[in-house]
Design a protein around this motif. Structure first.
Motif, short mmCIF file in Angstrom:
data_model
loop_
_atom_site.label_atom_id
_atom_site.label_comp_id
_atom_site.label_asym_id
_atom_site.label_seq_id
_atom_site.Cartn_x
_atom_site.Cartn_y
_atom_site.Cartn_z
N VAL A 1 1.16 -0.95 -0.07
CA VAL A 1 -0.10 -0.53 -0.31
C VAL A 1 0.95 1.05 -0.07
CG1 VAL A 1 -1.79 2.16 1.43
CG2 VAL A 1 -1.90 -0.98 1.10
N LEU A 2 1.88 1.34 1.00
CA LEU A 2 3.34 2.31 0.94
C LEU A 2 3.25 2.87 -0.58
CD1 LEU A 2 4.34 4.60 2.36
CD2 LEU A 2 5.93 2.85 3.17
N LYS A 3 3.82 1.38 -1.44
CA LYS A 3 4.97 1.74 -2.28
C LYS A 3 4.18 2.44 -3.14
CE LYS A 3 7.01 -1.14 -5.50
NZ LYS A 3 7.64 -3.27 -5.71
N ARG A 4 2.59 2.24 -3.16
CA ARG A 4 2.00 2.10 -4.24
C ARG A 4 1.51 3.87 -3.95
NH1 ARG A 4 -2.11 -2.68 -6.27
NH2 ARG A 4 -0.05 -4.37 -6.40
N ARG A 5 1.10 4.12 -2.98
CA ARG A 5 0.78 5.14 -2.37
C ARG A 5 1.44 6.40 -2.92
NH1 ARG A 5 -0.03 9.59 -2.57
NH2 ARG A 5 -1.75 11.00 -1.38
N LEU A 6 2.87 6.16 -2.44
CA LEU A 6 4.29 6.87 -2.93
C LEU A 6 4.90 6.61 -4.49
CD1 LEU A 6 6.87 5.90 -0.39
CD2 LEU A 6 5.46 8.00 0.05
N ALA A 7 4.49 5.94 -4.87
CA ALA A 7 4.60 6.16 -6.76
C ALA A 7 4.00 7.41 -7.17
CB ALA A 7 4.85 4.72 -6.70
N GLN A 8 2.50 7.66 -6.42
CA GLN A 8 1.88 8.19 -7.48
C GLN A 8 2.32 10.05 -6.86
OE1 GLN A 8 -1.77 7.78 -5.66
NE2 GLN A 8 -2.22 6.62 -5.99
N ALA B 1 13.26 8.51 1.15
CA ALA B 1 13.39 8.22 2.51
C ALA B 1 13.63 7.69 3.45
CB ALA B 1 14.92 7.68 2.74
N GLU B 2 13.19 9.16 4.04
CA GLU B 2 13.22 9.76 5.45
C GLU B 2 11.18 9.34 5.38
OE1 GLU B 2 12.69 11.55 9.04
OE2 GLU B 2 14.17 11.18 7.22
N LEU B 3 10.33 9.12 4.50
CA LEU B 3 9.00 8.72 4.95
C LEU B 3 8.91 7.46 4.87
CD1 LEU B 3 7.23 10.53 2.01
CD2 LEU B 3 6.55 10.62 4.64
N GLN B 4 9.97 6.29 3.77
CA GLN B 4 10.03 5.13 4.63
C GLN B 4 10.46 4.39 6.11
OE1 GLN B 4 12.55 4.84 0.58
NE2 GLN B 4 10.26 3.83 -0.17
N ALA B 5 11.61 5.75 5.73
CA ALA B 5 12.20 4.87 7.89
C ALA B 5 11.31 5.69 8.70
CB ALA B 5 13.52 6.72 7.62
N ARG B 6 9.68 6.87 8.60
CA ARG B 6 8.85 7.09 9.40
C ARG B 6 7.72 6.09 9.55
NH1 ARG B 6 7.92 13.97 8.62
NH2 ARG B 6 9.84 14.11 8.99
N TYR B 7 7.73 5.06 8.50
CA TYR B 7 6.95 4.38 8.35
C TYR B 7 7.25 2.94 9.16
CZ TYR B 7 4.75 0.20 5.95
OH TYR B 7 4.26 -1.58 6.05
N ARG B 8 9.06 2.79 9.06
CA ARG B 8 9.16 1.49 9.03
C ARG B 8 9.33 1.76 10.86
NH1 ARG B 8 8.63 -2.40 5.51
NH2 ARG B 8 9.26 -2.04 4.15
#
Length: 420
Positions: free
Chosen positions: A385-392, A401-408
Motif C-alpha cells: 500500500v505504501l509503495k503504491r501510494r508513494l509511486a503517485q 527515504a525519510e518517509l520510508q524510515a518513519r513508516y518503519r
C-alpha cells in the motif's frame, strides 16, 4: 553432532480463514519420525514459532506436543523468538519446558549479559555437541536508543552496526565457553549461530512481513561471526545466503502464501564435528494440504482444474486422513467486463474436490505485463500500500527515504505493542 534446522512454523496461522491445525499436527508426527530415522541430536527452530502474539489455545497445545515429543525421543530443542512471537507467550512455559531439556530464547533485552545467549546443545549420549550463539529476532529498541535528527541511512547503518556488535559479543562469550568445555572433554566443539532477520540477497515471498527500521535486507553476511554454521529464520524460501554453504535459511515447513505453493518445503540436516561443518542436506517436507495458484482464462479453467487436481492427487492429498480438498487462488484473464465472474468460477469448480479461497481478475496493461485488478486492501500488505501510494508522488530521494524510515518506525512500534 547432527542438528535439524527449521524455522517459521507459524502455529495458529489462519490461511484466508482456513485453520492449519491438522497440517501442523501431521507435521509434528512427520518430524518425530525423521529425528528417529536420521538420528538427530538436537532441533533448532529459528523464530516465528507462532503466527501471532496471541496464539489460540490449540496452537499452544501443538507447541507443547512438539516439545514433549522431542523430549521423549531424547532430542534437544532450541527455540528462538521471531518477529511474530510474543516474548511473554514464549516465556510463560519457559521454566517448565527447561525441565524437559528445551532451551527457549524469547527475546533480547538491552544490556543483557552475552552469556545468556550462549547455549550448549548435547548429543543423544549427553555429551556436549556444539556451542550456540543463540540470538532471536532483534528489535531495534533491544540494541538502539533513538536519536533525533538521524537520516534513514544513518538509522539503517546504526542498526546494522548494533546487531553486528551484539553478534560479536555473544560470539566472544561462546568461544570462551567452547574452550572451557574442550578442556574438560578433550576435544574441540564447533560453534553455531542463529538469527531471525533478512540478509543480503535473500529471496522473500508475500507472506514475509518486514518490520525493521529502514531496510535490513542489506545486513551483510560478513557481519556474522566466524562459526561453523548459521541457522537463520524469517525468510520462508529455503536458500543459501550469498551462495555460502554454512549460512542457510531453512524456510518454512508449510507454504504460508499462494506464491509459496510451488516451493518444495524442507528442513536441513547439519552434520558437525570437531573440525566444523561436514555437510548439509535437505529433508523434503510432505505437502499435507495441497494448494495452488491458477492463472488462466475462463475458457481454460476446466483444463487447469483437471491438471491441478491431478497434481494434488499425485503429491500430497494422502498425507492427511482422507483426501483434503485442494485450496485454490484463481486469477482469470481477459474477462474484466464480467460482473458475475466469481459465480462463474465457483460454478466451474463445483464438480471438483477444491475450495476456492480467492478469485482475482487479470488484465493486460499496455506494456503486456499482467497486473492484478480489483484488489482489496485485505489482499495487499501494508508495504505494498505504501509503495503504491508513494509511486503517485514526485519526491526527492531524501524525502522518499525519510518517509520510508518513519513508516518503519511506526510499524515497529505497533508490532512491539501487539506482541508485548
Amino acid at each position: 553432532m547432527r542438528l535439524l534446522h527449521t524455522s517459521d512454523w507459524h502455529f495458529g496461522q489462519h490461511f484466508m480463514g482456513k485453520s492449519r491445525q491438522a497440517e501442523h499436527a501431521a507435521l509434528i508426527d512427520w518430524l518425530l519420525q525423521q529425528v528417529d530415522a536420521e538420528q538427530i541430536d538436537a532441533v533448532i527452530i529459528a523464530g516465528d514459532i507462532f503466527d501471532t502474539g496471541t496464539p489460540p489455545s490449540y496452537a499452544r497445545e501443538l507447541y507443547h506436543r512438539l516439545a514433549l515429543g522431542l523430549a521423549d525421543a531424547g532430542v534437544g530443542l532450541l527455540l528462538l523468538g521471531g518477529n511474530h512471537d510474543s516474548p511473554a507467550v514464549l516465556s510463560e512455559s519457559r521454566e517448565l519446558l527447561e525441565r524437559l531439556g528445551v532451551i527457549t530464547l524469547p527475546a533480547l533485552t538491552s544490556g543483557e549479559d552475552p552469556n545468556v545467549a550462549v547455549k550448549v546443545l548435547r548429543q543423544r549420549d549427553g555429551q556436549p555437541g556444539c556451542v550456540v550463539c543463540a540470538l532471536p529476532y532483534i528489535r531495534p529498541r533491544d540494541v538502539l536508543s533513538s536519536q533525533a535528527g538521524q537520516s534513514a541511512e544513518s538509522k539503517q547503518e546504526s542498526l546494522q552496526q548494533a546487531i553486528a556488535a551484539r553478534y560479536a559479543t555473544v560470539h566472544a562469550a561462546a568461544r570462551q565457553k567452547a574452550e572451557q568445555l574442550a578442556a574438560a572433554i578433550g576435544r574441540p566443539l564447533p560453534l553455531v549461530a542463529t538469527g531471525h532477520l533478512t540478509t543480503v540477497g535473500a529471496s522473500r515471498s508475500e507472506s514475509v512481513r518486514e518490520i525493521y527500521v529502514g531496510s535490513l535486507d542489506a545486513f551483510p553476511t560478513a557481519a556474522f561471526p566466524p562459526v561453523a554454521y548459521i541457522a537463520l529464520g524469517h525468510i520462508h524460501r529455503p536458500q543459501r545466503v550469498g551462495g555460502l554453504e554454512h549460512i542457510r535459511y531453512s524456510g518454512s515447513p508449510l507454504p504460508l502464501s499462494f506464491d509459496e505453493a510451488g516451493q518444495q518445503k524442507e528442513m536441513l540436516c547439519v552434520d558437525l564435528d570437531a573440525g566444523g561443518l561436514r555437510q548439509v542436506w535437505p529433508l523434503a517436507v510432505p505437502r499435507f494440504q495441497p494448494l495452488q495458484a491458477l492463472r488462466c482464462s475462463l475458457a481454460e479453467l476446466p483444463t487447469a482444474l483437471a491438471t491441478a487436481v491431478g497434481q494434488a492427487d499425485a503429491t500430497g492429498r494422502l498425507a492427511l486422513p482422507g483426501p483434503p480438498p485442494l485450496w485454490l487462488e484463481i486469477a482469470i484473464s481477459g474477462e474484466s467486463g464480467l460482473a458475475d465472474l466469481p459465480a462463474r468460477v465457483q460454478a466451474a469448480c463445483a464438480e471438483w474436490p477444491v475450495e476456492v479461497l480467492r478469485i482475482r481478475r487479470l488484465r493486460e496493461t499496455s506494456s503486456g505485463i499482467e497486473r492484478m485488478a480489483q484488489e482489496t486492501l485485505e489482499e495487499l500488505s501494508p508495504d505494498e500500500v505504501l509503495k503504491r501510494r508513494l509511486a503517485q508522488e514526485e519526491l526527492a530521494p531524501e524525502q522518499l527515504a525519510e518517509l520510508q524510515a518513519r513508516y518503519r518506525i511506526v510499524v515497529d512500534q505497533l508490532t512491539a505493542n501487539a506482541v508485548d
